[in-house]
Design a protein around this motif. Structure first.
Motif, PDB file in Angstrom:
ATOM      1  N   HIS A 163       0.855  -1.185   0.000  1.00  0.00           N
ATOM      2  CA  HIS A 163       0.000   0.000   0.000  1.00  0.00           C
ATOM      3  C   HIS A 163       0.894   1.238   0.000  1.00  0.00           C
ATOM      4  O   HIS A 163       1.695   1.431   0.920  1.00  0.00           O
ATOM      5  N   PRO A 164       0.788   2.092  -1.024  1.00  0.00           N
ATOM      6  CA  PRO A 164       1.677   3.264  -1.110  1.00  0.00           C
ATOM      7  C   PRO A 164       1.599   4.168   0.106  1.00  0.00           C
ATOM      8  O   PRO A 164       2.631   4.691   0.556  1.00  0.00           O
ATOM      9  N   GLY A 165       0.411   4.385   0.639  1.00  0.00           N
ATOM     10  CA  GLY A 165       0.278   5.251   1.808  1.00  0.00           C
ATOM     11  C   GLY A 165       1.048   4.719   2.996  1.00  0.00           C
ATOM     12  O   GLY A 165       1.717   5.475   3.724  1.00  0.00           O
ATOM     13  N   GLU A 166       0.972   3.408   3.225  1.00  0.00           N
ATOM     14  CA  GLU A 166       1.712   2.787   4.329  1.00  0.00           C
ATOM     15  C   GLU A 166       3.211   2.860   4.080  1.00  0.00           C
ATOM     16  O   GLU A 166       3.999   3.060   5.010  1.00  0.00           O
ATOM     17  N   LEU A 167       3.613   2.708   2.828  1.00  0.00           N
ATOM     18  CA  LEU A 167       5.033   2.781   2.480  1.00  0.00           C
ATOM     19  C   LEU A 167       5.571   4.189   2.733  1.00  0.00           C
ATOM     20  O   LEU A 167       6.653   4.355   3.319  1.00  0.00           O
ATOM     21  N   ILE A 168       4.835   5.202   2.320  1.00  0.00           N
ATOM     22  CA  ILE A 168       5.267   6.583   2.547  1.00  0.00           C
ATOM     23  C   ILE A 168       5.381   6.860   4.040  1.00  0.00           C
ATOM     24  O   ILE A 168       6.349   7.470   4.510  1.00  0.00           O
ATOM     25  N   SER A 169       4.402   6.420   4.805  1.00  0.00           N
ATOM     26  CA  SER A 169       4.420   6.640   6.249  1.00  0.00           C
ATOM     27  C   SER A 169       5.632   5.983   6.902  1.00  0.00           C
ATOM     28  O   SER A 169       6.295   6.588   7.765  1.00  0.00           O
ATOM     29  N   PHE A 170       5.952   4.762   6.470  1.00  0.00           N
ATOM     30  CA  PHE A 170       7.102   4.059   7.040  1.00  0.00           C
ATOM     31  C   PHE A 170       8.405   4.781   6.690  1.00  0.00           C
ATOM     32  O   PHE A 170       9.284   4.962   7.548  1.00  0.00           O
ATOM     33  N   LEU A 171       8.535   5.223   5.449  1.00  0.00           N
ATOM     34  CA  LEU A 171       9.755   5.917   5.028  1.00  0.00           C
ATOM     35  C   LEU A 171       9.929   7.241   5.763  1.00  0.00           C
ATOM     36  O   LEU A 171      11.047   7.636   6.095  1.00  0.00           O
TER      37      LEU A 171
ATOM     38  N   GLU B 109      20.400  -1.826   4.250  1.00  0.00           N
ATOM     39  CA  GLU B 109      19.751  -1.661   5.547  1.00  0.00           C
ATOM     40  C   GLU B 109      18.293  -1.240   5.367  1.00  0.00           C
ATOM     41  O   GLU B 109      17.394  -1.721   6.087  1.00  0.00           O
ATOM     42  N   VAL B 110      18.039  -0.373   4.407  1.00  0.00           N
ATOM     43  CA  VAL B 110      16.673   0.067   4.138  1.00  0.00           C
ATOM     44  C   VAL B 110      15.856  -1.075   3.549  1.00  0.00           C
ATOM     45  O   VAL B 110      14.700  -1.296   3.935  1.00  0.00           O
ATOM     46  N   VAL B 111      16.460  -1.822   2.624  1.00  0.00           N
ATOM     47  CA  VAL B 111      15.770  -2.973   2.034  1.00  0.00           C
ATOM     48  C   VAL B 111      15.360  -3.958   3.119  1.00  0.00           C
ATOM     49  O   VAL B 111      14.212  -4.426   3.178  1.00  0.00           O
ATOM     50  N   ASP B 112      16.294  -4.281   4.013  1.00  0.00           N
ATOM     51  CA  ASP B 112      16.009  -5.233   5.097  1.00  0.00           C
ATOM     52  C   ASP B 112      14.888  -4.728   5.998  1.00  0.00           C
ATOM     53  O   ASP B 112      14.006  -5.499   6.409  1.00  0.00           O
ATOM     54  N   SER B 113      14.910  -3.427   6.297  1.00  0.00           N
ATOM     55  CA  SER B 113      13.877  -2.855   7.164  1.00  0.00           C
ATOM     56  C   SER B 113      12.501  -2.929   6.510  1.00  0.00           C
ATOM     57  O   SER B 113      11.502  -3.259   7.166  1.00  0.00           O
ATOM     58  N   LEU B 114      12.447  -2.646   5.234  1.00  0.00           N
ATOM     59  CA  LEU B 114      11.171  -2.678   4.526  1.00  0.00           C
ATOM     60  C   LEU B 114      10.611  -4.096   4.435  1.00  0.00           C
ATOM     61  O   LEU B 114       9.412  -4.325   4.656  1.00  0.00           O
ATOM     62  N   VAL B 115      11.469  -5.041   4.114  1.00  0.00           N
ATOM     63  CA  VAL B 115      11.027  -6.434   4.017  1.00  0.00           C
ATOM     64  C   VAL B 115      10.570  -6.939   5.378  1.00  0.00           C
ATOM     65  O   VAL B 115       9.552  -7.633   5.494  1.00  0.00           O
ATOM     66  N   HIS B 116      11.307  -6.587   6.417  1.00  0.00           N
ATOM     67  CA  HIS B 116      10.931  -6.991   7.775  1.00  0.00           C
ATOM     68  C   HIS B 116       9.564  -6.419   8.159  1.00  0.00           C
ATOM     69  O   HIS B 116       8.795  -7.057   8.903  1.00  0.00           O
ATOM     70  N   GLN B 117       9.251  -5.234   7.620  1.00  0.00           N
ATOM     71  CA  GLN B 117       7.974  -4.585   7.912  1.00  0.00           C
ATOM     72  C   GLN B 117       6.829  -5.195   7.101  1.00  0.00           C
ATOM     73  O   GLN B 117       5.665  -4.887   7.341  1.00  0.00           O
ATOM     74  N   GLY B 118       7.159  -6.050   6.140  1.00  0.00           N
ATOM     75  CA  GLY B 118       6.125  -6.721   5.359  1.00  0.00           C
ATOM     76  C   GLY B 118       5.968  -6.232   3.931  1.00  0.00           C
ATOM     77  O   GLY B 118       5.097  -6.717   3.193  1.00  0.00           O
ATOM     78  N   PHE B 119       6.813  -5.299   3.510  1.00  0.00           N
ATOM     79  CA  PHE B 119       6.770  -4.860   2.116  1.00  0.00           C
ATOM     80  C   PHE B 119       7.516  -5.854   1.234  1.00  0.00           C
ATOM     81  O   PHE B 119       8.420  -6.556   1.691  1.00  0.00           O
ATOM     82  N   SER B 120       7.150  -5.900  -0.031  1.00  0.00           N
ATOM     83  CA  SER B 120       7.763  -6.874  -0.939  1.00  0.00           C
ATOM     84  C   SER B 120       9.214  -6.501  -1.229  1.00  0.00           C
ATOM     85  O   SER B 120       9.594  -5.325  -1.202  1.00  0.00           O
ATOM     86  N   LEU B 121      10.006  -7.512  -1.531  1.00  0.00           N
ATOM     87  CA  LEU B 121      11.416  -7.298  -1.862  1.00  0.00           C
ATOM     88  C   LEU B 121      11.549  -6.442  -3.120  1.00  0.00           C
ATOM     89  O   LEU B 121      12.442  -5.585  -3.204  1.00  0.00           O
TER      90      LEU B 121
END
Length: 397
Positions: free
Chosen positions: A239-247, A259-271
């Protein structure tokens, strides 16, 4: 809107590549490994510095020279020949852009204003993207249609435009007005507008806001977006809104992209999305990485994207405008049955008014249409450039 000014867009620089080369410059504009037979021009504006660099490539020695300054272009790939013009002051706040020209284009903004510009297509990216998303696709189009030129734009708060302080509100409408001002300042009259996702609504808003500098006829392509309600996320997609909020909650500077890739994947975003997002990180003077976009402004833009309703322009298409919607086959959640029915109803209505609305489906593709199925997208879009070339009575392509 006046189709503007004495603004200098480009040199008349011709690119002839005699060998496969890779170029990277300090403002992150890039040219991938080029086909030896390719002969196109890529002209790009530097990131909000008010000054433009000129990169010259000598094919025999393959040396890069950055010792020439001009206010006309920030990247020109040439074969031992650069046509320079007098530097002219430029308006401030100009968006970052690239102009990819086919090898039969003989035009630049220094020409007499009575000389018509070549057929031009504007390519617009989506939220959290940049003009680079369209880079290779635009070069492919320029090879196939050598009489055309393709304007790739960094929308406000994105890419090289992020360093330009734009006053709010950051909306679909203001982003569209930015692009209208840009094409006016470059003295271009677009024949085709192509926008992906958020960029699709920007293209529709451009038609809604201005007669000039838009041409008639003008063909608009809205890629995997509807004119009204945004149905983002679902079916396991990000979900773009959730992605923007996380970033926005991450540090502005990070030690590594991984490090950012790992954090995003850990949060449930796709690789895939995680790897795409980190292309917006750039190494800074402290040897860390920092974002090249304005996340606060982008959050406002995405909120506007969700709220903006442009059904009126679709259901009352101006004469001479043809709007094409492209639905990605696997992007089911974005398209409600009511949206499809409403677009099909608009198709019938527009044909009676000397305009056009048409629905297309891109097979074997999710939302990222130009990455999932570039060949299929190329085939569908190519029809537009062939039709326009025939209507204008010009040869080639």
């Amino acid at each position: 809107m006046a189709a503007a000014s004495n603004f200098v867009a480009s040199c008349g620089c011709q690119m002839r590549i005699g060998a496969s080369i890779r170029v990277r410059d300090s403002c992150s504009s890039s040219v991938d490994s080029l086909n030896p037979n390719r002969r196109i021009r890529v002209l790009a504006r530097r990131e909000g510095k008010g000054q433009f660099d000129q990169l010259c490539i000598n094919n025999s020695k393959r040396k890069l020279s950055q010792n020439m300054r001009c206010l006309c272009t920030d990247m020109a790939l040439v074969n031992q020949r650069v046509l320079q013009e007098h530097a002219i002051s430029k308006p401030t706040g100009l968006l970052g852009y690239e102009l990819v020209q086919g090898n039969l284009v003989q035009w630049n903004s220094f020409m007499d204003k009575s000389v018509p510009d070549p057929p031009t297509c504007v390519l617009l990216h989506g939220i959290l993207g940049s003009r680079k998303n369209w880079g290779s696709f635009a070069k492919r189009l320029a090879e196939e249609f050598p009489l055309w030129q393709f304007l790739l734009v960094d929308l406000r708060c994105h890419g090289d435009s992020a360093s330009i302080k734009k006053s709010g509100p950051h909306t679909v409408s203001s982003a569209a007005l930015d692009v209208l001002k840009l094409v006016g300042q470059l003295r271009l009259t677009p024949r085709v507008l192509v926008g992906h996702s958020f960029g699709g609504k920007v293209a529709l808003s451009m038609v809604e806001q201005a007669a000039k500098p838009l041409a008639r006829p003008v063909r608009v392509w809205v890629l995997d977006a509807t004119p009204g309600k945004v149905r983002a996320g679902g079916d396991g997609e990000d979900h773009p809104g959730e992605l923007i909020s996380f970033l926005r909650n991450m540090p502005y500077q990070v030690p590594s992209k991984q490090e950012v890739v790992d954090s995003l994947v850990h949060q449930g975003f796709s690789l895939e999305v995680a790897r795409w997002v980190v292309t917006n990180l750039r190494r800074n003077a402290q040897q860390n990485f920092s974002w090249i976009f304005d996340l606060n402004g982008i959050a406002d833009m995405y909120e506007s994207y969700e709220k903006t309703n442009l059904w009126e322009i679709v259901e009352n298409v101006p004469r001479g405008v043809h709007i094409n919607f492209l639905k990605a086959e696997r992007s089911l959640h974005r398209w409600a049955l009511e949206d499809l029915q409403r677009i099909h109803a608009a198709e019938e209505l527009a044909s009676d008014e000397g305009a056009g609305v048409q629905m297309h489906v891109l097979e074997d593709a999710g939302h990222w249409v130009h990455a999932d199925n570039p060949d299929g997208l190329f085939r569908i879009l190519s029809s537009t450039f062939r039709i326009e070339t025939t209507l204008r009575g010009i040869r080639g392509g």
